[in-house]
Scaffold this motif. Sequence first.
Motif, short mmCIF file in Angstrom:
data_model
loop_
_atom_site.label_atom_id
_atom_site.label_comp_id
_atom_site.label_asym_id
_atom_site.label_seq_id
_atom_site.Cartn_x
_atom_site.Cartn_y
_atom_site.Cartn_z
N VAL A 1 4.55 4.40 -51.02
CA VAL A 1 4.53 2.98 -50.93
C VAL A 1 4.80 2.52 -49.65
O VAL A 1 4.20 1.66 -49.17
N MET A 2 5.67 3.07 -48.76
CA MET A 2 5.97 2.84 -47.52
C MET A 2 5.01 3.12 -46.49
O MET A 2 5.07 2.71 -45.34
N SER A 3 3.76 3.97 -46.91
CA SER A 3 2.75 4.27 -45.88
C SER A 3 1.96 3.20 -45.84
O SER A 3 1.16 3.04 -44.92
N ILE A 4 2.08 2.36 -46.88
CA ILE A 4 1.02 1.10 -46.86
C ILE A 4 1.82 -0.10 -46.54
O ILE A 4 3.15 -0.47 -46.80
N PRO A 5 1.60 -0.96 -45.37
CA PRO A 5 2.23 -1.99 -44.75
C PRO A 5 2.67 -3.06 -45.96
O PRO A 5 1.72 -3.36 -46.98
N LEU B 69 0.15 -4.59 -49.02
CA LEU B 69 0.36 -4.28 -50.42
C LEU B 69 0.53 -5.47 -51.21
O LEU B 69 0.01 -5.83 -52.37
#
Lengths: 318, 284
Positions: free
Chosen positions: B123-127, B131
């Motif tokens: 989830v944190m790999s997408i800004p 998101l």
Amino acid sequence: MHPILKLVAQRLSLGILLLFAASALLFGLTEILPGDAAQAQLGQSATPENLANLREEMGLNRPALTRYAEWIGGILTGDMGNALSNKLPIGEQIGKRLGATMFLAFWAALISVPVAILLGLVAVRYLNRWPDKVISGSTLAAISLPEFMIAYILIFVFAVKLGWAPSFANVPPDMRLLEKLHSISLPIAVLTMVVLAHMMRMTRAAILSVMQSAYIETAELKGLSSFEVIRRHAFPNAVAPIVNVVMINLAYLVVGVVVVETVFAYPGMGQYLVDAVVKRDVPVVLTSGIIFSAVYIILNMIADIVSILSNPRLRHPK
Amino acid sequence: MRIPLSALIGLSITSVYFFCAIFASWVAPYGMAETVGDVWEPSRLGFLLGTAPEGTVDAQYWLGTDQIGRDLLTRIIYGGQTTILIATTATILSFTTGSILGFFAAVSGGWVDQALSRFVDLVMSIPSLILALVILSAIDVTVVTLIVLMGLLDSTRVFRLARAVAVDISVMEFVEAARLRGEKIAWIIFREILPNALSPLIAEMGLRFIFMVLFISTLSFLGIGVQPPMADWGGIVKENKDGINFGISAALYPAVAIATLAISVNLVADWVLNRTTSLKGGRS
């Protein structure tokens, strides 16, 4: 295999895996949330009949896995389908806008990276004295404001009151470079200020942690001049953290353009994404969302790889 | 207990904001949607500071009026209520979910920890803005969905912190002792780990709150956050932004509100952080 190559290969494959997982997450989220693309598009006025028709037209009745595979395949081959709202091909739009966004981000990075590193060095050199306090204080203020607020303050002062720069960034393709730069000078300034603040704080912390290590003290005690200390001992160790900071902030810059482009009506990816969200055009949102995420993931991956490559402990395996 | 001057200033400004937010309907001079004057009337503040246009004698409204003649001070007070309410609730949601899951992952270890941590990494790999935009394009935007969305997105960051803190604590003897006497996992989380992990979490809470204020303001400014006729700080900027090109500063006042709130919460958080770290230093 050489341990560096092995680590880099591992990190690369992890990055690719992460890209696919992120695309699956984005796609899955729009699937499992109540309502679908057809419903979002039609909104309150949806009757069961035209809802069914639009679903049929968009192919929403086929299994999710098939549609996911088609979507990914489309992105990889450049055929991304058409937007719901105006039926224009998404790929063509993104092709035009991605270049515009990169142009903006490139100039913002070109200005902010050297200035941030320089200010970080100055802050560490005059640690806890007035230059450090001024720099740290003003960056705290810049962090405490959202991007669009900084943008409007700059527009109010430089575009409206002083009339130095235009408040709308309009760049037709036949414009000369200098005119283009003048046209986007305010968006560049906003992006620079936002990223600069973060980057400078992180650079300061990174250099500080190197300068306070025991080997720097040893180098000073054995009588090296402060220039030699920095050149031979501090700099090689500070490169990796600084490159890391730069990459993380470039990734941050990519997200910052979403808001800045909207404020200045700049025809880039960010404006495209926000427009599509407002129009509830799910295919456009998904495709531009995954492009933003991909740039973000790739920049973070490069940051990791640089820190692997610059670690001398890995260069000489035992 | 001595409170340093900076923390005292931060604390009093923060309290004023929260007071105005809670008692908005008493503090605000007019009604939220009440049209009181002309479009973008000049502000009394500008008159007192001498920045008002030539020839104005006096102005009736402290911050002037907005794009359809509502009192801007009233709008900003009510806007603050919405912004602070959403940010506070989302922060509470983010902390409850994030810290409970973080402690749970740390105490359980093994595949539970792996699964939760890898999901959070993903989830944190997408800004988070991207998101949020993708999700908001697919659901109905209401205050509740905004709070849930922001709270859950942000709980990933709290999860990382809570897990990191709890991993250190869960290897200590008193946790081991609790495990050996056969306590349930809920007891270990709430009675053994939580009290010892509280101070770093509370210091982080201030920073997360500011992030929430900035985030909801950005979403509302982009037109996908709080919907009109409700007011919030980002929305007020969006409504009044056209005035900027005529030299009307109405859209800039919410900027002052956001910046002063963010800086004062920061000052308080810094003090809390320093206090807890010096406390630890004194103990060892």
